[in-house]
Design a protein around this motif. Sequence first.
Motif, PDB file in Angstrom:
ATOM      1  N   THR A 258       0.829  -1.208   0.000  1.00 49.19           N
ATOM      2  CA  THR A 258       0.000   0.000   0.000  1.00 49.19           C
ATOM      3  C   THR A 258       0.860   1.254   0.000  1.00 49.19           C
ATOM      4  OG1 THR A 258      -1.719  -1.207   1.209  1.00 49.19           O
ATOM      5  CG2 THR A 258      -1.858   1.204   1.196  1.00 49.19           C
ATOM      6  N   GLY A 261       2.751   1.665  -3.255  1.00 52.43           N
ATOM      7  CA  GLY A 261       1.845   2.048  -4.329  1.00 52.43           C
ATOM      8  C   GLY A 261       1.509   3.525  -4.294  1.00 52.43           C
ATOM      9  N   GLN A 264       4.582   5.312  -5.586  1.00 52.19           N
ATOM     10  CA  GLN A 264       4.736   5.266  -7.040  1.00 52.19           C
ATOM     11  C   GLN A 264       3.781   6.225  -7.736  1.00 52.19           C
ATOM     12  OE1 GLN A 264       6.943   3.865  -9.123  1.00 52.19           O
ATOM     13  NE2 GLN A 264       8.070   3.283  -7.273  1.00 52.19           N
ATOM     14  N   ARG A 287      -4.115  -1.305  -8.562  1.00 53.61           N
ATOM     15  CA  ARG A 287      -3.649  -2.269  -7.553  1.00 53.61           C
ATOM     16  C   ARG A 287      -2.854  -3.404  -8.172  1.00 53.61           C
ATOM     17  NH1 ARG A 287      -8.484  -5.330  -5.950  1.00 53.61           N
ATOM     18  NH2 ARG A 287      -7.903  -6.411  -7.870  1.00 53.61           N
ATOM     19  N   GLU A 289      -1.009  -3.459 -10.921  1.00 60.35           N
ATOM     20  CA  GLU A 289       0.325  -2.999 -11.281  1.00 60.35           C
ATOM     21  C   GLU A 289       1.164  -2.745 -10.036  1.00 60.35           C
ATOM     22  OE1 GLU A 289       3.407  -1.262 -13.948  1.00 60.35           O
ATOM     23  OE2 GLU A 289       2.202  -3.069 -13.641  1.00 60.35           O
ATOM     24  N   ILE A 290       0.538  -2.238  -8.997  1.00 55.46           N
ATOM     25  CA  ILE A 290       1.257  -2.033  -7.737  1.00 55.46           C
ATOM     26  C   ILE A 290       1.733  -3.365  -7.178  1.00 55.46           C
ATOM     27  CG2 ILE A 290       0.939  -1.312  -5.332  1.00 55.46           C
ATOM     28  CD1 ILE A 290      -0.993   0.879  -6.471  1.00 55.46           C
ATOM     29  N   TYR A 293       4.701  -4.477  -9.277  1.00 56.04           N
ATOM     30  CA  TYR A 293       5.879  -3.614  -9.215  1.00 56.04           C
ATOM     31  C   TYR A 293       6.495  -3.545  -7.824  1.00 56.04           C
ATOM     32  CZ  TYR A 293       8.707   0.353 -10.833  1.00 56.04           C
ATOM     33  OH  TYR A 293       9.745   1.186 -11.210  1.00 56.04           O
ATOM     34  N   THR A 294       5.700  -3.710  -6.773  1.00 55.30           N
ATOM     35  CA  THR A 294       6.197  -3.427  -5.424  1.00 55.30           C
ATOM     36  C   THR A 294       6.131  -4.593  -4.451  1.00 55.30           C
ATOM     37  OG1 THR A 294       4.091  -2.653  -4.475  1.00 55.30           O
ATOM     38  CG2 THR A 294       5.383  -1.049  -5.737  1.00 55.30           C
ATOM     39  N   PHE A 341       6.519   1.870 -14.280  1.00 47.96           N
ATOM     40  CA  PHE A 341       5.262   1.752 -13.545  1.00 47.96           C
ATOM     41  C   PHE A 341       4.152   2.340 -14.405  1.00 47.96           C
ATOM     42  CE2 PHE A 341       1.958   3.381 -10.750  1.00 47.96           C
ATOM     43  CZ  PHE A 341       1.730   2.296  -9.913  1.00 47.96           C
ATOM     44  N   TRP A 343       0.036   2.465 -14.451  1.00 48.33           N
ATOM     45  CA  TRP A 343      -1.061   2.140 -13.539  1.00 48.33           C
ATOM     46  C   TRP A 343      -2.129   1.230 -14.146  1.00 48.33           C
ATOM     47  CZ3 TRP A 343      -6.336   3.104 -13.712  1.00 48.33           C
ATOM     48  CH2 TRP A 343      -6.800   3.954 -14.725  1.00 48.33           C
TER      49      TRP A 343
END
Length: 409
Positions: A258, A261, A264, A287, A289-290, A293-294, A341, A343
């Motif tokens: 969270t 995200g 980013q 969410r 993509e987050i 990516y994370t 990144f 979204w």
Amino acid sequence: MEKTVAQDFSYDPFDPAVMADPLPFYRVLRDEHPVYYLPKWDTYALSRFADIWEALRLTDGTFVASEGTLPSAAVLEHHNSGPVADPPLHPMPFHANFDSPIYENVRRCTSAQFRPRSAATLADRIRTVANERLDELLPRGTFDLTQDYGGHVAATMVCEFVGLPVELAPEVLATVNAGSLAQPGEGVEVANSRPGFLSYLTPIIERRRAEGADGSVPIADSLINFVLPDGSGFSDTEAATQMLGVFIGGTETVPKITAAGLWQLAEHPDQLAAVRADPDANVPIAREEILRYTAPAQWFARTVRRPYTIHGTTINPGQRIITLLASAARDEREYPDPDAFIWNRPIERLLSFGHGQHFCLGVHVARLEVTIMMQEWFKRVGDYRIITEAAARPPSSFQWGWNNVPVEV
């Protein structure tokens, strides 16, 4: 500027340089060494998305988790001479160490609240907890996204799942976070943290057993009433050990995702504006993509029970593989321009929650928590600034995530 690694390349998940920043190492592995042998650990690292997806998909006994899904260096330094047997039933380790059917049967004891329909009923409660937390935090102006916001909400929900008073949420969060840390050059040693975790969980089992375990605390009561294949049940400590997946997994990952995200999106104002335009519709898209990516989990291990051949390399029984999930998330064979990144990137497959038999138990609740915490944030917070110079990412061979993400609102 992207970091580079030396031409005399070597990879070890416990190497201080890898723990500081594994991403450049993952790129070399994917491009040049998709099946990389680590002689010190008699282990092969798989780094490409498709290879990991296929390996984790197998449920035919080719791979087992008898040595744990996150074995320590002390386990890996012992080289096996052949297939590894299942652990003994008593004292019972965490059930993920077992193959079918014990693994699935014990997992069912902890899964009822996390199935899709049950998870959906938690939305109002998560939203309430998130807004209560924002009521307290926003007047401060500056606070920590990982610890003070996401961590508090996730730990509160975990306390409710396992039957702990919600007032213990800050303690639970601190205890779980400490268990993922490691000194550079050393791997995470879950066994060292387990007594601290069990100090919260074992008393729950003791209390529920004394009260009759009537099902009103679903996870604890189901474990108390569970019968193993030999007709025996769990001791209090054994039952508490089976709750570790919920206790740890539900606490440490969601807050980091969270916070990262929101960070980013703050670094991409055009994307932030697009998500803000309709949080209800767009946060669930962002969410995914987050998550790609994370997501902080770096790898999980399996031990080979049957010979397995990949890219011309045969891995023999007793040897291990580590599946580098975080490398797979940056594999250009699966995701075009993976280091960007984006979204609303189309995502058909994701490995952030694993795949196959050991797919994350709490995936539906995790997605729901991330979604709601971000939606409520955007509904209540205007401009915000990540205090990047104070952000902290402590060393860990496993959870390479941002433990501290200070924010100013």
